[in-house]
Design an enzyme around this catalytic site. Structure first.
Site: not given
Ligand code: GLP
Length: 232
Positions: A67, A136, A138, A143
């Site tokens: 992303d 959540n 995702h 989402e």
């Molecule tokens: C963002 C990214 C996701 C990632 C998520 C969790 O939303 N787009 O791909 O998995 O954050 O991030 P973290 O690893 O910092 O908790």
């Protein structure tokens, strides 16, 4: 779905790096789906440390990131493009032409999403995709409520996801992103989900529970035949 549980973040990261390196050793021209976020940083550190001792570790590897924020140029400190350069690409022998990240500043964003899907197909599809987990549930920026057959597209970020990203952007967290769809991710031949953090506990337990629902995006992974979850 295979579950591996770890006592701490360090041991989870070591196992993730081992899976990553085993993969590119077995298939030097592998096509990888790659995540951003805090969770994979330990994995990337270990992959870099190992590859600095090797010759031609990433030479024939191709990568597609999951992303990118809309409206954020690649050289912005908060872009996922900057993240990937700093956390991985600048430290390994990857050919930058083989690294792909959606362009959140493309003039025609719908065309950019279609182009990204086509580029994945042209590369032969994703061999293995590493994922983080949102609190959540995702995956990438898919989402809750995302159809499991969604393709790469523009999404509006939820308030909780925007709040989680405040550290990099301050008050100006982007409102939209381009994300690979759940359908795109499920076509990856293998998937490794990294789930770490006290704020992920409920999401990890919900995933482990096995209920499949579009209200909980990560549960789509139960529909895939080769998923490894690394959890702490
Ligand atoms: C963002 C990214 C996701 C990632 C998520 C969790 O939303 N787009 O791909 O998995 O954050 O991030 P973290 O690893 O910092 O908790």
């Amino acid at each position: 779905m295979k579950w591996e549980n770890f006592p701490d973040y360090e041991s989870l990261s070591a196992r993730a790096a081992q899976l990553f390196l085993d993969f590119i050793h077995r298939k030097p021209n592998a096509v990888l789906g790659l995540p951003t976020g805090r969770t994979p940083i330990g994995m990337y550190e270990r992959v870099i440390a190992e590859c600095s001792r090797e010759y031609r570790c990433f030479r024939d590897v191709t990568t597609f990131n999951l992303d990118e924020y809309v409206g954020i140029p690649g050289d912005h400190p908060g872009s996922y493009c900057t993240f990937m350069k700093q956390q991985l690409f600048e430290h390994v022998d990857i050919d930058r032409r083989n690294t792909h990240i959606p362009n959140g500043t493309a003039p025609d964003l719908a065309a950019e999403c279609a182009r990204y899907e086509a580029a994945i197909r042209a590369a032969g599809g994703l061999d293995v995709t590493f994922l983080g987990l949102g609190a959540n549930g995702h995956i990438a920026f898919n989402e809750p409520g995302t159809p499991f057959d969604a393709r790469t597209r523009i999404v509006t970020l939820t308030e909780s996801t925007r709040a989680a990203n405040e550290a990099v952007f301050g008050a100006d967290v982007p409102t939209e992103a381009i994300t690979m769809g759940i359908g795109t991710i499920l076509e990856s031949r293998s998937i490794v989900l990294l789930a770490s953090g006290s704020n992920k506990r409920a999401a990890i337990d919900r995933l482990r529970g096995g209920e499949v629902s579009e209200e909980f995006p990560a549960s789509a992974l139960w529909r895939h035949g080769d998923v490894t979850v690394l959890a702490t």
